[in-house]
Design a protein around this motif. Sequence first.
Motif, mmCIF file in Angstrom:
data_model
loop_
_atom_site.group_PDB
_atom_site.id
_atom_site.type_symbol
_atom_site.label_atom_id
_atom_site.label_comp_id
_atom_site.label_asym_id
_atom_site.label_seq_id
_atom_site.Cartn_x
_atom_site.Cartn_y
_atom_site.Cartn_z
ATOM 1 N N LEU A 126 -12.888 -79.155 63.485
ATOM 2 C CA LEU A 126 -13.418 -79.692 64.743
ATOM 3 C C LEU A 126 -14.448 -78.760 65.371
ATOM 4 O O LEU A 126 -15.328 -79.198 66.106
ATOM 5 N N ALA A 127 -14.341 -77.461 65.050
ATOM 6 C CA ALA A 127 -15.284 -76.472 65.581
ATOM 7 C C ALA A 127 -16.532 -76.342 64.718
ATOM 8 O O ALA A 127 -17.429 -75.579 65.045
ATOM 9 N N ALA A 175 -13.313 -68.119 65.820
ATOM 10 C CA ALA A 175 -12.313 -67.714 66.812
ATOM 11 C C ALA A 175 -12.942 -67.007 68.004
ATOM 12 O O ALA A 175 -12.244 -66.683 68.962
ATOM 13 N N GLU A 176 -14.245 -66.803 67.973
ATOM 14 C CA GLU A 176 -14.931 -66.247 69.138
ATOM 15 C C GLU A 176 -14.963 -67.258 70.284
ATOM 16 O O GLU A 176 -15.166 -66.894 71.428
ATOM 17 N N ARG A 177 -14.756 -68.518 69.945
ATOM 18 C CA ARG A 177 -14.765 -69.579 70.956
ATOM 19 C C ARG A 177 -13.374 -69.742 71.570
ATOM 20 O O ARG A 177 -12.371 -69.777 70.866
ATOM 21 N N ASP A 178 -13.349 -69.903 72.881
ATOM 22 C CA ASP A 178 -12.068 -70.091 73.578
ATOM 23 C C ASP A 178 -11.318 -71.305 73.060
ATOM 24 O O ASP A 178 -10.097 -71.245 72.865
ATOM 25 N N SER A 179 -12.014 -72.398 72.835
ATOM 26 C CA SER A 179 -11.342 -73.629 72.405
ATOM 27 C C SER A 179 -10.676 -73.457 71.038
ATOM 28 O O SER A 179 -9.592 -73.989 70.805
ATOM 29 N N ASP A 184 -7.594 -71.175 71.541
ATOM 30 C CA ASP A 184 -6.531 -71.943 72.182
ATOM 31 C C ASP A 184 -5.866 -72.904 71.200
ATOM 32 O O ASP A 184 -4.644 -73.039 71.186
ATOM 33 N N GLY A 185 -6.662 -73.563 70.384
ATOM 34 C CA GLY A 185 -6.122 -74.500 69.397
ATOM 35 C C GLY A 185 -5.254 -73.804 68.366
ATOM 36 O O GLY A 185 -4.182 -74.301 67.993
ATOM 37 N N ILE A 186 -5.704 -72.660 67.905
ATOM 38 C CA ILE A 186 -4.930 -71.909 66.916
ATOM 39 C C ILE A 186 -3.644 -71.377 67.553
ATOM 40 O O ILE A 186 -2.577 -71.411 66.941
ATOM 41 N N TRP A 187 -3.740 -70.902 68.779
ATOM 42 C CA TRP A 187 -2.539 -70.412 69.480
ATOM 43 C C TRP A 187 -1.512 -71.529 69.628
ATOM 44 O O TRP A 187 -0.318 -71.329 69.394
#
Length: 122
Positions: free
Chosen positions: A81-82, A103-107, A110-113
């Motif tokens: 999706l990214a 993973a530099e992107r917040d979204s 957050d999705g991975i977390w």
Amino acid sequence: QSREMRQTAKSSLKQAMYAGGGAFAGAFLLGPVGGLVGGVAGSVAGYYTSGDYDGAVLSVTKLEGRRREQLMREVCQVLTLAGASASQFANAEEFQDTLYRLAERDSVRDGIWRACSEAIRE
């Protein structure tokens, strides 16, 4: 594994309270240097008084079978999706590079977390 995560959270909080309490007490009594010394002393005390526990990252790496496969599918979905392509999941090195870059992107983080949190719950 939910029980393990509760133990991790409880022991982590206990350790953090010792470190924070020591830093606060030291800073209150002796200023900035006291905060440093108190923080270190509190961290050491927290280390010795907390129970034996695994961190959340280690809990994720211990996943087996269906849970591990589900986590990998969800992480790949977040990365896709990214903007990642399926070819970027072809081998471990490409997957890791893609993961670090996106993973530099917040979204993405957050999705991975969320995916990891769901995977280690019962």
